[in-house]
Write a protein that holds these residues in place. Structure first.
Motif, PDB file in Angstrom:
ATOM      1  N   ALA A   1       0.838  -1.211   0.000  1.00 47.97           N
ATOM      2  CA  ALA A   1       0.000   0.000   0.000  1.00 47.97           C
ATOM      3  C   ALA A   1       0.872   1.261   0.000  1.00 47.97           C
ATOM      4  O   ALA A   1       0.581   2.226  -0.716  1.00 47.97           O
ATOM      5  CB  ALA A   1      -0.926  -0.013   1.210  1.00 47.97           C
ATOM      6  N   SER A   2       1.963   1.240   0.767  1.00 56.44           N
ATOM      7  CA  SER A   2       2.877   2.397   0.795  1.00 56.44           C
ATOM      8  C   SER A   2       3.505   2.624  -0.574  1.00 56.44           C
ATOM      9  O   SER A   2       3.697   3.761  -0.999  1.00 56.44           O
ATOM     10  CB  SER A   2       3.998   2.170   1.813  1.00 56.44           C
ATOM     11  N   PHE A   3       3.828   1.538  -1.242  1.00 56.92           N
ATOM     12  CA  PHE A   3       4.422   1.587  -2.579  1.00 56.92           C
ATOM     13  C   PHE A   3       3.452   2.269  -3.552  1.00 56.92           C
ATOM     14  O   PHE A   3       3.832   3.183  -4.295  1.00 56.92           O
ATOM     15  CB  PHE A   3       4.694   0.138  -3.001  1.00 56.92           C
ATOM     16  N   ILE A   4       2.190   1.851  -3.498  1.00 57.12           N
ATOM     17  CA  ILE A   4       1.167   2.447  -4.378  1.00 57.12           C
ATOM     18  C   ILE A   4       0.974   3.922  -4.016  1.00 57.12           C
ATOM     19  O   ILE A   4       0.861   4.784  -4.889  1.00 57.12           O
ATOM     20  CB  ILE A   4      -0.162   1.655  -4.281  1.00 57.12           C
ATOM     21  N   LYS A   5       0.975   4.204  -2.708  1.00 58.04           N
ATOM     22  CA  LYS A   5       0.782   5.587  -2.252  1.00 58.04           C
ATOM     23  C   LYS A   5       1.918   6.487  -2.719  1.00 58.04           C
ATOM     24  O   LYS A   5       1.697   7.651  -3.082  1.00 58.04           O
ATOM     25  CB  LYS A   5       0.693   5.630  -0.718  1.00 58.04           C
ATOM     26  N   LEU A   6       3.133   5.956  -2.729  1.00 60.81           N
ATOM     27  CA  LEU A   6       4.292   6.743  -3.174  1.00 60.81           C
ATOM     28  C   LEU A   6       4.138   7.130  -4.649  1.00 60.81           C
ATOM     29  O   LEU A   6       4.368   8.275  -5.038  1.00 60.81           O
ATOM     30  CB  LEU A   6       5.584   5.938  -2.959  1.00 60.81           C
ATOM     31  N   PHE A   7       3.700   6.161  -5.466  1.00 61.43           N
ATOM     32  CA  PHE A   7       3.507   6.450  -6.893  1.00 61.43           C
ATOM     33  C   PHE A   7       2.347   7.435  -7.095  1.00 61.43           C
ATOM     34  O   PHE A   7       2.414   8.300  -7.951  1.00 61.43           O
ATOM     35  CB  PHE A   7       3.259   5.148  -7.667  1.00 61.43           C
ATOM     36  N   ARG A   8       1.322   7.275  -6.268  1.00 61.17           N
ATOM     37  CA  ARG A   8       0.178   8.196  -6.342  1.00 61.17           C
ATOM     38  C   ARG A   8       0.643   9.622  -6.043  1.00 61.17           C
ATOM     39  O   ARG A   8       0.318  10.571  -6.761  1.00 61.17           O
ATOM     40  CB  ARG A   8      -0.876   7.749  -5.323  1.00 61.17           C
ATOM     41  N   TYR A   9       1.433   9.748  -4.986  1.00 60.67           N
ATOM     42  CA  TYR A   9       1.928  11.060  -4.571  1.00 60.67           C
ATOM     43  C   TYR A   9       2.792  11.683  -5.670  1.00 60.67           C
ATOM     44  O   TYR A   9       2.654  12.863  -6.004  1.00 60.67           O
ATOM     45  CB  TYR A   9       2.732  10.884  -3.276  1.00 60.67           C
ATOM     46  N   LYS A  10       3.651  10.861  -6.282  1.00 62.67           N
ATOM     47  CA  LYS A  10       4.536  11.354  -7.353  1.00 62.67           C
ATOM     48  C   LYS A  10       3.720  11.815  -8.556  1.00 62.67           C
ATOM     49  O   LYS A  10       4.004  12.840  -9.169  1.00 62.67           O
ATOM     50  CB  LYS A  10       5.500  10.240  -7.783  1.00 62.67           C
ATOM     51  N   MET A  11       2.695  11.026  -8.879  1.00 65.87           N
ATOM     52  CA  MET A  11       1.862  11.372 -10.039  1.00 65.87           C
ATOM     53  C   MET A  11       1.123  12.682  -9.794  1.00 65.87           C
ATOM     54  O   MET A  11       1.047  13.537 -10.678  1.00 65.87           O
ATOM     55  CB  MET A  11       0.853  10.238 -10.313  1.00 65.87           C
ATOM     56  N   ILE A  12       0.589  12.817  -8.581  1.00 66.73           N
ATOM     57  CA  ILE A  12      -0.142  14.054  -8.259  1.00 66.73           C
ATOM     58  C   ILE A  12       0.807  15.249  -8.331  1.00 66.73           C
ATOM     59  O   ILE A  12       0.472  16.298  -8.892  1.00 66.73           O
ATOM     60  CB  ILE A  12      -0.799  13.940  -6.853  1.00 66.73           C
TER      61      ILE A  12
END
Lengths: 398, 103
Positions: A363-374
């Motif tokens: 979940a942290s991994f997905i959240k990191l990519f989400r944050y980068k994309m945003i």
């Protein structure tokens, strides 16, 4: 640093996925060649996964076909031997990416023998409903479905008049799926900022998850399920709607809100640890080694994903204790680990979630990519004309 | 074997009995030392827990002694875990009440 390591992890996962795919293609037909060696049999191929087999030194030939289905943790491939009169003479598991403890229950029972002598006109997948192995229900159903697929392959080629009618694939939406949706809805409700009784609602979700997803249905979200899907073992959605809701609702809510609904409120093992922690007045773990443990936790999850993708066997790297806790199924190491976690949970808050659970790093991994994309999207968003000197002088729209 | 059956086995049970007697006799002094405000139902629950612990050990060890090592280990593992969880709950129950009284 975190971003660079996350990219490295992603690259290695993609490499393991590709390597595993190549590896599987090489080994695909080796199982048949091993079980039916040229010295004893002559195999006449009638298409992909279908043979007429002539045993050397015997007059009568039999038919052989393979079938595949999705079990609890991964895919199963079975071979069905059909006698010339149209009865099953043998069914055997050729390869399985299933959790070993479920598979060993099948081998210990006489489940595979139950198919012997059954007429191919019958929908043999129904056998699993009556003769399925307790404690390995999904695995036994998968074997029956794969067996039926194989038998259908033979009959449609050699005995068209004996082909069993196709079973209808009805969407299975029942009480399990309803409870799961309700738990997600309550979790979202408990996140509302000005809601009274937030804590009570959170507790209801947590203990509801413990009772229903844990003790009653034993269907927590596991890394094995995620690995299975990444490895290409997608279960039939009509039969496994629960799994799809669990994974995709978690993912969608995580991507939209940036919060993980499953880990925060629904996970049955978190509820289990929370109950024990309340009993023993557990305290939060001291912080001095937190970073080290975070990296150990991430490394374990990363290693498990790599092994599962490389071997195309999601069950092989399973180190989650949920089966041992809620189903009393697992290896001795799993029971030992469960015992340790249970005792530690009495004194330290949520040790499994904080130090070992593989879902949290995913979940942290997905959240990191989400944050980068945003962040990237915000940086590339066109700025207002008035804020830009170039724009004010040369923009044609002004 | 005759000597073991006649002398050592009874000696073992005599020592066990003495240990239990000392433990039961000294329980009230431990409670006093720990400032626990015990009453009849707390003693009853503590005794029940202690009997469960003793039976868990006895059952597990008997299975191991009879050659059923795996069953014995599973039995010990499961019941000792239950004993620990119940023990923590019991301890909390006992200390929670005594704290309220002290306030």
């Amino acid at each position: 640093m975190d971003w660079a390591l996350a990219l490295f992890a992603l690259l290695t996962i993609v490499a393991a996925w590709w390597g595993g795919k190549q590896r599987r293609q090489i080994h695909q037909n080796r199982h048949i060649a091993t079980r039916y060696p040229d010295s004893l049999y002559r195999l006449a191929s009638h298409g992909k996964g279908l043979w007429k087999v002539f045993p050397k030194g015997k007059k009568e030939a039999f038919y052989l076909a393979t079938g595949k289905a999705q079990g609890y943790a991964g895919g199963l491939k079975v071979a069905v031997e059909l006698a010339p009169e149209g009865r099953i003479q043998k069914i055997q598991v050729l390869s399985a990416s299933e959790t070993p403890s479920y598979l060993s229950k099948i081998y210990q029972s006489d489940y595979l023998e139950a198919f012997r002598g059954k007429a191919c006109e019958r929908n043999i997948s129904r056998l699993a409903q009556t003769d399925g192995v307790t404690g390995a229900t999904q695995t036994s159903r998968a074997i029956a479905r794969a067996g039926e697929q194989a038998a259908r392959r033979i009959t449609s080629e050699f005995f068209p008049d004996k082909t069993a009618p196709s079973p209808t694939s009805r969407v299975k939406f029942g009480i399990q799926e309803s409870i799961l949706l309700l738990l997600f809805a309550l979790t979202l409700l408990s996140w509302l900022p000005r809601l009274a009784h937030k804590k009570k609602l959170h507790r209801i979700c947590l203990y509801g998850g413990l009772i229903f997803l844990g003790f009653v249905y034993n269907r927590p979200l596991t890394l094995t399920q995620i690995n299975g899907m990444l490895a290409g073992h997608w279960p039939q959605w009509q039969h496994e709607l629960f799994t799809y809701i669990l994974i995709f609702a978690t993912l969608i809510i995580l991507l939209i809100t940036g919060r993980n609904p499953y880990c925060s409120s629904i996970c049955p093992f978190k509820g289990f640890q929370d109950a024990l922690g309340n009993l023993g007045r557990a305290k939060t773990a001291p912080l001095y080694n937190r970073r080290l443990w975070t990296w150990i936790q991430r490394s374990l999850a990363w290693g498990a994903v790599l092994i599962a993708l490389w071997t195309r066997n999601p069950g092989i790297s399973d180190y989650e204790v949920f089966g041992a806790a809620f189903h009393l199924t697992g290896s001795r190491i799993m029971f030992l680990l469960l015992g340790i976690i249970t005792i530690v949970s009495l004194f330290i808050r949520k040790p499994w979630c904080n130090f070992l659970c593989p879902i949290k790093p995913v979940a942290s991994f997905i959240k990191l990519f989400r944050y980068k994309m945003i962040r990237t999207w915000k940086n590339t968003k066109p700025v207002k004309c008035s804020e830009n000197a170039f724009c004010s002088s040369s923009c044609s729209q002004r | 074997m005759f000597i073991i059956d006649l002398f050592l086995k009874p000696v073992f049970w005599i020592i066990m009995g003495m240990l239990y007697l000392i433990m039961i006799y000294s329980a009230r002094y431990w409670a006093q030392d720990l400032n626990l405000q015990m009453n009849w139902w707390k003693w009853l629950l503590s005794a029940a827990w202690f009997i469960l612990l003793s039976l868990s050990l006895a059952g597990g060890m008997t299975l191991i002694g009879e050659g059923e090592t795996q069953a014995g280990l599973y039995f010990l593992g499961l019941f000792l875990l239950i004993d620990i969880i119940l023990g923590v709950g019991l301890w909390r129950l006992i200390t929670m009440k005594s704290k309220k009284k002290r306030v």
